[in-house]
Design an enzyme around this catalytic site. Structure first.
Site, PDB file in Angstrom:
ATOM      1  CG  ASP A  49       3.112  -6.930  -8.604  1.00  0.00           C
ATOM      2  OD1 ASP A  49       2.211  -6.728  -7.987  1.00  0.00           O
ATOM      3  OD2 ASP A  49       3.978  -6.389  -9.440  1.00  0.00           O
ATOM      4  CG  ASN A  74      -4.866  -8.192   4.242  1.00  0.00           C
ATOM      5  OD1 ASN A  74      -5.578  -7.643   4.809  1.00  0.00           O
ATOM      6  ND2 ASN A  74      -3.375  -8.203   3.925  1.00  0.00           N
ATOM      7  CE1 TYR A 138      -7.567   1.148  -0.084  1.00  0.00           C
ATOM      8  CE2 TYR A 138      -8.898   2.509   1.065  1.00  0.00           C
ATOM      9  CZ  TYR A 138      -8.124   1.513   1.106  1.00  0.00           C
ATOM     10  OH  TYR A 138      -8.323   0.606   2.259  1.00  0.00           O
ATOM     11  CE  LYS A 142      -9.502  -1.959   0.085  1.00  0.00           C
ATOM     12  NZ  LYS A 142      -8.968  -3.521   0.092  1.00  0.00           N
TER      13      LYS A 142
HETATM   14  P1  NAP Z   1      -0.224  -2.555   4.382  1.00  0.00           P
HETATM   15  O1  NAP Z   1       0.659  -2.489   5.602  1.00  0.00           O
HETATM   16  O2  NAP Z   1       0.295  -1.407   3.281  1.00  0.00           O
HETATM   17  O3  NAP Z   1       0.019  -3.708   3.782  1.00  0.00           O
HETATM   18  C1  NAP Z   1      -0.328  -4.337   2.516  1.00  0.00           C
HETATM   19  C2  NAP Z   1       0.055  -5.755   2.274  1.00  0.00           C
HETATM   20  O4  NAP Z   1      -0.228  -6.160   0.840  1.00  0.00           O
HETATM   21  C3  NAP Z   1       1.632  -5.985   2.357  1.00  0.00           C
HETATM   22  O5  NAP Z   1       1.713  -7.378   2.728  1.00  0.00           O
HETATM   23  C4  NAP Z   1       1.957  -5.893   0.792  1.00  0.00           C
HETATM   24  O6  NAP Z   1       3.180  -6.794   0.763  1.00  0.00           O
HETATM   25  C5  NAP Z   1       0.622  -6.411   0.076  1.00  0.00           C
HETATM   26  N1  NAP Z   1       0.608  -6.080  -1.177  1.00  0.00           N
HETATM   27  C6  NAP Z   1       0.652  -4.693  -1.829  1.00  0.00           C
HETATM   28  N2  NAP Z   1       0.722  -4.675  -2.789  1.00  0.00           N
HETATM   29  C7  NAP Z   1       1.042  -6.116  -3.471  1.00  0.00           C
HETATM   30  C8  NAP Z   1       0.996  -6.280  -4.630  1.00  0.00           C
HETATM   31  N3  NAP Z   1       1.096  -6.072  -5.856  1.00  0.00           N
HETATM   32  N4  NAP Z   1       1.052  -8.161  -4.655  1.00  0.00           N
HETATM   33  C9  NAP Z   1       1.167  -8.743  -3.670  1.00  0.00           C
HETATM   34  N5  NAP Z   1       0.930  -8.143  -2.363  1.00  0.00           N
HETATM   35  C10 NAP Z   1       0.683  -6.669  -2.339  1.00  0.00           C
HETATM   36  O7  NAP Z   1      -1.768  -2.538   4.307  1.00  0.00           O
HETATM   37  P2  NAP Z   1      -2.869  -2.636   5.527  1.00  0.00           P
HETATM   38  O8  NAP Z   1      -3.061  -1.404   6.137  1.00  0.00           O
HETATM   39  O9  NAP Z   1      -2.316  -4.055   6.572  1.00  0.00           O
HETATM   40  O10 NAP Z   1      -4.035  -2.974   4.528  1.00  0.00           O
HETATM   41  C11 NAP Z   1      -4.368  -4.417   4.439  1.00  0.00           C
HETATM   42  C12 NAP Z   1      -5.831  -4.627   3.736  1.00  0.00           C
HETATM   43  O11 NAP Z   1      -6.783  -3.780   4.569  1.00  0.00           O
HETATM   44  C13 NAP Z   1      -5.974  -3.648   2.469  1.00  0.00           C
HETATM   45  O12 NAP Z   1      -6.736  -4.508   1.570  1.00  0.00           O
HETATM   46  C14 NAP Z   1      -6.492  -2.376   2.823  1.00  0.00           C
HETATM   47  O13 NAP Z   1      -6.931  -1.777   1.962  1.00  0.00           O
HETATM   48  C15 NAP Z   1      -7.396  -2.685   3.908  1.00  0.00           C
HETATM   49  N6  NAP Z   1      -7.826  -1.668   4.788  1.00  0.00           N
HETATM   50  C16 NAP Z   1      -6.792  -1.128   5.473  1.00  0.00           C
HETATM   51  C17 NAP Z   1      -7.144  -0.086   6.455  1.00  0.00           C
HETATM   52  C18 NAP Z   1      -6.205   0.672   7.349  1.00  0.00           C
HETATM   53  O14 NAP Z   1      -6.533   1.736   7.963  1.00  0.00           O
HETATM   54  N7  NAP Z   1      -4.811   0.291   7.346  1.00  0.00           N
HETATM   55  C19 NAP Z   1      -8.489   0.494   6.408  1.00  0.00           C
HETATM   56  C20 NAP Z   1      -9.512  -0.195   5.538  1.00  0.00           C
HETATM   57  C21 NAP Z   1      -9.095  -1.138   4.718  1.00  0.00           C
HETATM   58  P3  NAP Z   1       4.260  -6.372  -0.313  1.00  0.00           P
HETATM   59  O15 NAP Z   1       4.560  -4.875  -0.357  1.00  0.00           O
HETATM   60  O16 NAP Z   1       5.378  -7.021   0.154  1.00  0.00           O
HETATM   61  O17 NAP Z   1       3.936  -6.960  -1.632  1.00  0.00           O
END
Ligand code: NAP
Length: 238
Positions: A49, A74, A138, A142
């Site tokens: 975590d 990530n 958020y 970022k």
């Molecule tokens: P997601 O589908 O919610 O996946 C998030 C990942 O982070 C999951 O594998 C989750 O795994 C892990 N995570 C979350 N909290 C955690 C914790 N406390 N410890 C360890 N792992 C943790 O999100 P995503 O959309 O793929 O986003 C990935 C990255 O891209 C993030 O940094 C996000 O801010 C950035 N981003 C996303 C978007 C978008 O539109 N999707 C846009 C801009 C930036 P577990 O829950 O299994 O721990």
């Protein structure tokens, strides 16, 4: 082995999982970290975590065992709250996972990269860092990532380590769907403002990450690349 090993955090789903699958296809040895284990991923996985400082022990174990010289930081969470509603707990939790854990991860891996005289670090920012109402914690986290990226780039450049930030626009993942579900007015309005008129895919972010990870990207550091369908360019004025 160390030179070809990449640690990817947040590997259980979404963008991180796409990066892990793609990195494995490109021949990297992939070490993944998240709280839950991804399905269909053959690499090494560590459950931790990143919102808890106990994760530092796991990160140190990964550094000692696998000696990764590449990192994609990530993992991230989004909290939906504006200035009148954001709680101290949510603010701290968001900054802890999205920002402080990146510092912990680089602290764990930088000694390995310095010893090798080589390293590639990729951080995850967001188009939302340019401003998005209702996301106080958020967007703060970022925006801070871009500053952290630039400072890490300066500090680590003498050791042959590059540090760059990917700033995705709206990408079709669980995070985005929870925040703005399919068919919701907010999601449709956002897509309408994207110059390419669609959401991005996790694999399109993975594609950009592979560039920053590559040997050939060695003269690029401290940069933020918006992978956002043009939203950071044309969508802000609409
Ligand atoms: P997601 O589908 O919610 O996946 C998030 C990942 O982070 C999951 O594998 C989750 O795994 C892990 N995570 C979350 N909290 C955690 C914790 N406390 N410890 C360890 N792992 C943790 O999100 P995503 O959309 O793929 O986003 C990935 C990255 O891209 C993030 O940094 C996000 O801010 C950035 N981003 C996303 C978007 C978008 O539109 N999707 C846009 C801009 C930036 P577990 O829950 O299994 O721990």
């Amino acid at each position: 082995m160390g030179r070809e090993t990449v640690l990817i955090t947040g590997v259980s789903r979404g963008i991180g999982k796409a990066m892990a699958l793609r990195a494995a296809r490109e021949g990297y040895e992939v070490v993944g970290l998240s709280r839950s284990r991804p399905d269909g991923f053959d690499g090494h996985h560590y459950a931790a975590d990143l919102g808890d400082s106990a994760a530092k022990e796991v990160l140190n174990e990964i550094a000692a065992t696998h000696r990764p010289t590449r990192l994609i930081a990530n993992a991230g969470i989004v909290t939906v709250a504006g200035i009148d509603d954001v709680s101290d707990d949510d603010f701290e939790a968001t900054l802890r996972v999205n920002l402080q854990s990146v510092v912990w991860t680089v602290q764990a891996l930088a000694p390995v990269m310095r010893q090798e005289g080589f390293g590639r670090v990729v951080t995850l920012g967001s188009r939302a860092a340019l401003g998005k109402a209702g996301r106080i914690a958020y967007t703060s986290s970022k925006a801070a990532i871009t500053g952290l990226t630039r400072t890490l780039a300066l500090e680590l450049a003498p050791s042959g380590i590059t540090v760059n930030c990917l700033a995705p626009g709206p990408i079709d993942t669980e995070m985005f769907a929870t925040d703005q579900p399919p068919g919701s007015p907010a999601r449709e309005a956002l897509i309408a403002r994207v110059p390419l008129h669609r959401m991005g895919t996790p694999d399109e972010i993975a594609h950009a990450a592979m560039h920053f990870l590559s040997e050939g990207a060695g003269y690029t550091t401290g940069q933020t690349l918006h992978v956002c369908g043009g939203l950071s360019v044309g969508g802000m004025s609409a």
